[in-house]
Write a protein that holds these residues in place. Structure first.
Motif, short mmCIF file in Angstrom:
data_model
loop_
_atom_site.label_atom_id
_atom_site.label_comp_id
_atom_site.label_asym_id
_atom_site.label_seq_id
_atom_site.Cartn_x
_atom_site.Cartn_y
_atom_site.Cartn_z
N ASN A 72 1.43 0.86 2.32
CA ASN A 72 1.71 -0.57 2.39
C ASN A 72 2.10 -0.89 3.83
N SER A 73 1.33 -1.76 4.46
CA SER A 73 1.55 -2.02 5.89
C SER A 73 2.94 -2.61 6.15
N ASP A 74 3.44 -3.47 5.23
CA ASP A 74 4.77 -4.05 5.43
C ASP A 74 5.86 -2.99 5.39
N GLU A 79 -4.45 7.84 0.05
CA GLU A 79 -5.11 6.55 0.22
C GLU A 79 -6.61 6.69 0.50
N LEU A 117 -4.41 -2.09 8.08
CA LEU A 117 -4.15 -2.84 6.86
C LEU A 117 -3.59 -4.23 7.16
N SER A 118 -2.93 -4.38 8.31
CA SER A 118 -2.31 -5.66 8.65
C SER A 118 -3.26 -6.63 9.35
#
Length: 524
Positions: free
Chosen positions: A57-59, A289, A354-355
């Motif tokens: 998860n990029s965040d 992933e 991813l972001s």
């Protein structure tokens, strides 16, 4: 979160911890890098096999994992050594990142037919180096301390610079236009603002450290500062990564001085474990992933991407470090080879992929491409790097130098123990008679080590004089000591200038002499 989901998450965490433990045992036996083993283990695990599906998860990586990794590296960085290598670090993390990104972007656009804005973003993403794999390759192999400092220092700052460049590219994509003045203004605000924020929060934390000497409270404080600095930086629109770096450097080099030895050890052990744990989960998730089917399809493009960013690295390292010789000590070619071979990609590249904005051209193709490139880099370069570092034979410590280091180790540890004894006596935790007995035993160890170390220094000086040369120029261990002394003198002069105790006219000539002495010292 429903109870069933939470239970599944905890079960998944336990499974991943057990897998990581098994990987540690296997990689130690096979003598391959731990991070490579984690990625390969992740590839063998399917999301369906876990109690609950997990993924990158990029965040989470950018807001939780990245501040932890940056702060852990910063507090362990000796600022005196960083200052002695700041010129090559500034070259590599500043113009180096920009030049390498441009070359990589041009090659990717030409070879893979990407849109220019997308190629520019991927060029920046693939410029970031994963320092963990490089430092792992250094373990167990004699490597000059200055090279290690350059590798760690470049990684500390190039993450922040790459994040600013990527933010600038994203802004250009969304606005559809670009103004050079606006771009320069945005970068200046990001760097200057990030540096000021890091200094301010770092010194605030140092002040609180002086009020506390409790390891657990200080751990909570450093966690809050590392994560809070990153969030405040994002809210203010400055470089969060640079802010965390500066805050970590201030705390690690100033805040720890006012604490007891046991508190320092507890803090450093906590952050070492935090960094190790974060890297463990990141590299496992990298493998999980990446889908093997997509990996096989994108390997040709990934190999081209590896060639592209390595060409960018080669055309950056050799020219910039050639220019370095005109204003600083040159770096040996063998060191430059390591900086190129150690250009391994890691989790931050995947998080940045991813972001990327959903409207970016070619985004669906770019994400699996970056994932596959990171995987190829980790496995290929990660496995070959320790072999290359060993073959380059970067350092040959003599038996005398090894003995000198052992004596220094004895003196450092004994003096740290004496400091802790003083602390225990001060707070009434130790009887005075027992304190004196233990203090005297450590003092005897220190005295014996000092005598032997003095004899070794005298012998090495005599050997140098017999060879008709200055001993202080012939032995790098003495050069290392002199370097620290010269840097301490420069620091004292700069402090006096800031306080108005000396004028620039009075100190200019002496500072120039100190700089010439530093340049004349050999690399250690």
């Amino acid at each position: 979160m429903p109870a069933t989901e939470f239970t599944g998450l905890v079960s998944t965490l336990i499974v991943l911890l057990l897998v990581a433990t098994g990987v540690a045992l296997i990689t130690r036996r096979l003598r391959i890098p731990y991070v490579v083993g984690l990625v390969l283990a992740g590839l063998a695990i399917t999301k369906q096999a876990l109690p609950q599906s997990v993924g990158l998860n990029s965040d989470v990586i950018l807001n939780l994992f990245l501040p932890i990794l940056i702060f852990e590296a910063a507090i362990n960085t000796d600022i005196s050594r960083l200052r002695s290598t700041i010129k090559p670090i500034a070259l590599l993390a500043g113009p180096g990142v920009l030049l390498s990104s441009v070359i990589t972007a041009v090659l990717l656009q030409s070879w893979l037919d990407l849109a220019w804005i997308t190629a520019a973003a991927v060029g920046v993403i693939l410029t970031i180096t994963d320092t963990v794999s490089v430092i792992v390759a250094f373990r167990g192999i004699p490597v000059p301390a200055r090279l290690t400092t350059i590798v760690e220092g470049e990684s500390l700052f190039n993450d922040g610079i790459a994040l600013v460049l990527l933010s600038l590219i994203t802004t250009i994509h969304r606005q559809g236009s670009f103004s050079l003045s606006e771009g320069i203004e945005q970068m200046v605000i990001a760097f200057v603002g990030g540096g000021a924020l890091g200094v301010g929060l770092g010194y605030l934390c140092v002040g609180l450290f002086r009020q506390l000497d409790d390891a657990l409270s200080n751990i909570l404080l450093t966690v809050a500062v590392s994560l809070g600095t990153f969030q405040i930086g994002q809210a203010l629109g400055v470089s969060s990564a640079i802010a965390v770096v500066i805050a970590g450097l201030v705390i690690g080099n100033l805040g720890f001085r006012g604490t007891s030895a046991s508190t320092r050890v507890t803090l450093l052990n906590f952050w070492e474990y935090a960094g190790f744990g974060v890297n463990t989960f990141i590299f496992l998730l990298v493998g999980i992933e990446v889908e093997p089917r997509i990996l096989m399809q994108t390997i040709p493009a990934a190999l081209l991407s590896v060639v592209a960013y390595q060409i960018g690295r080669i055309l950056t390292i050799y020219p910039l470090l050639f220019l370095l010789r005109f204003f600083d000590r040159p770096l040996p070619f063998r060191w430059q080879h390591v900086l190129i071979a150690g250009n391994v990609k890691g989790s931050l590249s995947m998080a940045l992929a991813l972001s990327l904005p959903l409207t970016l051209p070619n985004r669906p193709e770019v994400i699996p491409l970056v994932f596959s490139t990171v995987l190829v880099s980790l496995v290929g370069q990660g496995v070959s790097l320790p072999w290359l570092v060993k073959r380059l034979n970067l350092s040959k410590p003599s038996a005398t130098r090894q003995r000198m280091e052992a004596l220094r180790l004895t003196m450092i540890t004994a003096k740290a123990a004496q400091e802790e004894l003083q602390h225990l006596l001060q707070f009434g935790s130790l009887p005075k008679s027992l304190h004196e007995e233990l203090f005297a035993s450590y003092q005897a160890r220190i005295a014996a080590s000092e005598r032997e170390l003095r004899d070794l220094y005298n012998q090495r000086m005599a050997d140098g004089l017999d060879q008709e040369g200055s001993p202080w120029e012939k032995h790098s261990d003495l050069d290392s000591t002199l370097r620290r002394l010269y840097l301490a003198e420069k620091g004292a002069i700069n402090d006096a200038l800031r306080q108005g105790l000396l004028s620039e006219e009075a100190t200019q000539a002496y500072l120039q002499v100190l700089d010439e002495k530093l340049l004349s010292l050999r690399d250690d």
